[in-house]
Structures are given as C-alpha cells and as structure tokens.
Design a protein around this motif. Sequence first.
Motif, mmCIF file in Angstrom:
data_model
loop_
_atom_site.group_PDB
_atom_site.id
_atom_site.type_symbol
_atom_site.label_atom_id
_atom_site.label_comp_id
_atom_site.label_asym_id
_atom_site.label_seq_id
_atom_site.Cartn_x
_atom_site.Cartn_y
_atom_site.Cartn_z
ATOM 1 N N GLU A 123 96.539 46.928 47.718
ATOM 2 C CA GLU A 123 97.459 46.818 48.855
ATOM 3 C C GLU A 123 96.949 47.666 50.006
ATOM 4 N N LEU A 124 97.057 47.136 51.208
ATOM 5 C CA LEU A 124 96.582 47.870 52.385
ATOM 6 C C LEU A 124 97.546 48.999 52.724
ATOM 7 N N GLU A 125 96.990 50.203 52.866
ATOM 8 C CA GLU A 125 97.763 51.369 53.273
ATOM 9 C C GLU A 125 97.288 51.815 54.656
ATOM 10 N N SER A 126 98.155 52.496 55.377
ATOM 11 C CA SER A 126 97.822 52.899 56.748
ATOM 12 C C SER A 126 96.647 53.868 56.804
ATOM 13 N N PHE A 127 96.426 54.600 55.695
ATOM 14 C CA PHE A 127 95.351 55.600 55.704
ATOM 15 C C PHE A 127 93.979 55.012 55.369
ATOM 16 N N HIS A 128 93.912 53.813 54.872
ATOM 17 C CA HIS A 128 92.627 53.235 54.450
ATOM 18 C C HIS A 128 91.582 53.197 55.572
ATOM 19 N N PRO A 129 91.910 52.660 56.764
ATOM 20 C CA PRO A 129 90.874 52.606 57.814
ATOM 21 C C PRO A 129 90.318 53.973 58.193
ATOM 22 N N GLU A 130 91.188 54.983 58.327
ATOM 23 C CA GLU A 130 90.715 56.311 58.729
ATOM 24 C C GLU A 130 89.843 56.946 57.657
ATOM 25 N N LEU A 131 90.248 56.830 56.391
ATOM 26 C CA LEU A 131 89.487 57.476 55.321
ATOM 27 C C LEU A 131 88.135 56.797 55.110
ATOM 28 N N ILE A 132 88.113 55.474 55.173
ATOM 29 C CA ILE A 132 86.834 54.760 55.050
ATOM 30 C C ILE A 132 85.927 55.135 56.220
ATOM 31 N N SER A 133 86.487 55.183 57.422
ATOM 32 C CA SER A 133 85.706 55.552 58.612
ATOM 33 C C SER A 133 85.141 56.953 58.476
ATOM 34 N N THR A 134 85.946 57.879 57.950
ATOM 35 C CA THR A 134 85.496 59.269 57.799
ATOM 36 C C THR A 134 84.316 59.368 56.845
ATOM 37 N N VAL A 135 84.404 58.666 55.717
ATOM 38 C CA VAL A 135 83.310 58.702 54.745
ATOM 39 C C VAL A 135 82.051 58.071 55.330
ATOM 40 N N LEU A 136 82.196 56.924 55.996
ATOM 41 C CA LEU A 136 81.037 56.266 56.609
ATOM 42 C C LEU A 136 80.425 57.151 57.695
ATOM 43 N N ALA A 137 81.278 57.790 58.509
ATOM 44 C CA ALA A 137 80.787 58.657 59.588
ATOM 45 C C ALA A 137 79.980 59.817 59.025
ATOM 46 N N LYS A 138 80.470 60.417 57.952
ATOM 47 C CA LYS A 138 79.747 61.536 57.339
ATOM 48 C C LYS A 138 78.458 61.054 56.672
ATOM 49 N N SER A 139 78.492 59.864 56.099
ATOM 50 C CA SER A 139 77.315 59.341 55.406
ATOM 51 C C SER A 139 76.165 59.095 56.375
ATOM 52 N N VAL A 140 76.443 58.450 57.526
ATOM 53 C CA VAL A 140 75.357 58.178 58.480
ATOM 54 C C VAL A 140 74.901 59.470 59.159
ATOM 55 N N ALA A 141 75.832 60.420 59.353
ATOM 56 C CA ALA A 141 75.437 61.715 59.923
ATOM 57 C C ALA A 141 74.519 62.458 58.960
ATOM 58 N N LEU A 142 74.807 62.367 57.661
ATOM 59 C CA LEU A 142 73.929 62.978 56.658
ATOM 60 C C LEU A 142 72.564 62.312 56.644
ATOM 61 N N GLU A 143 72.545 60.993 56.808
ATOM 62 C CA GLU A 143 71.271 60.268 56.846
ATOM 63 C C GLU A 143 70.401 60.787 57.990
ATOM 64 N N LYS A 144 71.032 61.053 59.125
ATOM 65 C CA LYS A 144 70.286 61.573 60.280
ATOM 66 C C LYS A 144 69.726 62.964 59.987
ATOM 67 N N THR A 145 70.544 63.835 59.407
ATOM 68 C CA THR A 145 70.078 65.192 59.137
ATOM 69 C C THR A 145 69.065 65.219 57.994
ATOM 70 N N GLU A 146 69.158 64.272 57.065
ATOM 71 C CA GLU A 146 68.163 64.180 55.999
ATOM 72 C C GLU A 146 66.791 63.869 56.575
ATOM 73 N N GLU A 147 66.752 62.996 57.580
ATOM 74 C CA GLU A 147 65.468 62.684 58.221
ATOM 75 C C GLU A 147 64.961 63.885 59.010
ATOM 76 N N GLN A 148 65.863 64.588 59.686
ATOM 77 C CA GLN A 148 65.454 65.784 60.419
ATOM 78 C C GLN A 148 64.887 66.838 59.475
ATOM 79 N N LEU A 149 65.472 66.927 58.283
ATOM 80 C CA LEU A 149 64.950 67.869 57.285
ATOM 81 C C LEU A 149 63.533 67.483 56.878
ATOM 82 N N GLY A 150 63.279 66.182 56.765
ATOM 83 C CA GLY A 150 61.934 65.720 56.442
ATOM 84 C C GLY A 150 60.924 66.122 57.510
ATOM 85 N N GLN A 151 61.344 66.094 58.769
ATOM 86 C CA GLN A 151 60.449 66.509 59.856
ATOM 87 C C GLN A 151 60.129 68.002 59.773
ATOM 88 N N ILE A 152 61.119 68.807 59.378
ATOM 89 C CA ILE A 152 60.873 70.241 59.202
ATOM 90 C C ILE A 152 59.907 70.466 58.048
#
Length: 275
Positions: A123-152
């Motif tokens: 069942e769709l809950e009001s919090f689903h869009p925000e929580l999914i967005s938060t996890v996706l936002a953190k995941s792609v941000a981590l992907e960016k910093t993981e690549e930056q770590l590789g450059q270091i």
Amino acid sequence: MKAISFKAFAITNEIDLNKIAISCGIPKKFTWEQPLTLRGDILTSILQKKVDESQMVLIFSFGSVVFINLIHIEEIMVFLDYIQSFEPDIDLRNADRYFDDYSLHIGENETIELTDEFVVVPELESFHPELISTVLAKSVALEKTEEQLGQIHDKLEAMIDRLEKGKLRIGNKELARTTAKIVRHEYNTLAYIMILDKPEITWTSSVAGEFYDKMLEFFELNDRYKILKSKTEILYNIMDGFSTISHSIRGLFVEWIIVILIVFEIFLTLLEKWI
C-alpha cells in the motif's frame, strides 16, 4: 495504480537550500539534514510547464537532486540549469555521471519486495517517496565520493612509485594538498552525506523506520560507508608514513649540514695555525 518513477543525480558537493527556498518564496529555514521539496506552482514556474500533483523534485544539501515522475530529459535539464544559477560550479555536461533511476510499484503481496530496479509495497504511504528519494540521493552521492577516493589513491600510488625509484623527498605543499583532499573526502562522505542519520519520519513511524532500514540495507549504504571509512583511515596511515619519511630526510639533511659546518670550522682553525 501507475508506478512512481525516481531519477537521482549527484551534481555537486553542496547545495545551499536556503538560497533556493528564498527564491521560491518558501519562508522556512532549512537545516542541512532536511531536503527541499518543490512541487505544484513553484515547480511549474521553474519548468515553465504545467505539472501534476504526483510530480516533484527533492533537493539535498549534500549535492543530490531526485526527480519524481519527471522522466523527460528536457525538463530535468531545465531544472538543473535553474540549480546552476545558485551553484555555478555544477558541470551540466556531466550531470548524469552519477545517476540512478528507480520506481515504486503497488502490489497485492503483503510484504515489501526489493529489486535492483524497483520496490513493490502492499500500500502506498505518504512517506514512501521521501524515503526512497533519500536513499537514492545518498547512494549516488556515495558513488561520486567513491570515485573521488579512487583519484586520491591514484595520487598516492604515484608518490609511492617515486619512493620506489629512490626519490624520497616529498614537498610540504604536496603533502598538504594530498592531506586536504583526504580531509575533504572524509567531510563530504562521512559527515555531510550523513549516512548514519535517519529522516525524521522514521523516528515517529515504526512502519517508515522499517521500510527505510530495508532500503538502506538493500542499497548497502552502511557497508559502503564502512568501506569508505576504512579506506580513509588507510590513506591517513599512508600519509603519516610519507610525512615521517619526509621529516626524517629533512632531519638527516640538517644533521649533515651541521657536520659539514663543524668540519669546515676545524679546517679553518687548522689553516690559521698552519699559516
């Protein structure tokens, strides 16, 4: 019910949400852990196109933007161009370099089903869009910093190669620049993305907390966080080694200078006696 689509981009290291909020006429002052959600008339005015109630954009202070039910690249680029007016360092040509898409489906099953491409909830809950967005936002941000770590890592590998070739001297400026990159990486990853922090709704709703924890585990955010933290500690140890070698070489150089001066002084004394 039609599936809800999500498109997440990590476009920079930091976005000032309050500047955007003021521009949009939103009086609320945002703290760094709160996303700025734009929808309705505000989103219509930015895109110059009518949007429905299901369409929205969540902007996160750590540099990620998540589009909900906005699938056309033209709309996305118009919005990112709007964000660039507040953050000029954003490179729109490589906006999709750190990107992920996902979708939310409503099913008849009684349990949550998670896959790499979508999540199915009973069942769709009001919090689903925000929580999914938060996890996706953190995941792609981590992907960016993981690549930056590789450059270091690449930078440190070049310094190690120089040591193997007997080039032992490492300048203070080079050490400082490399250390600053590590500190910046640690700040962007471990502090600013706030992997361990949970959205406020998860503390007031056990259902929301359970859903967020499942999403967090599926995207392996905690595991990726631990790996980045351990790699960062290794980088600090390596830099300590470089610093120790550099200081030892400088100390040895000073000692040789002192020895040479003493010998030179003895030579001058003997020369005076001889004359």
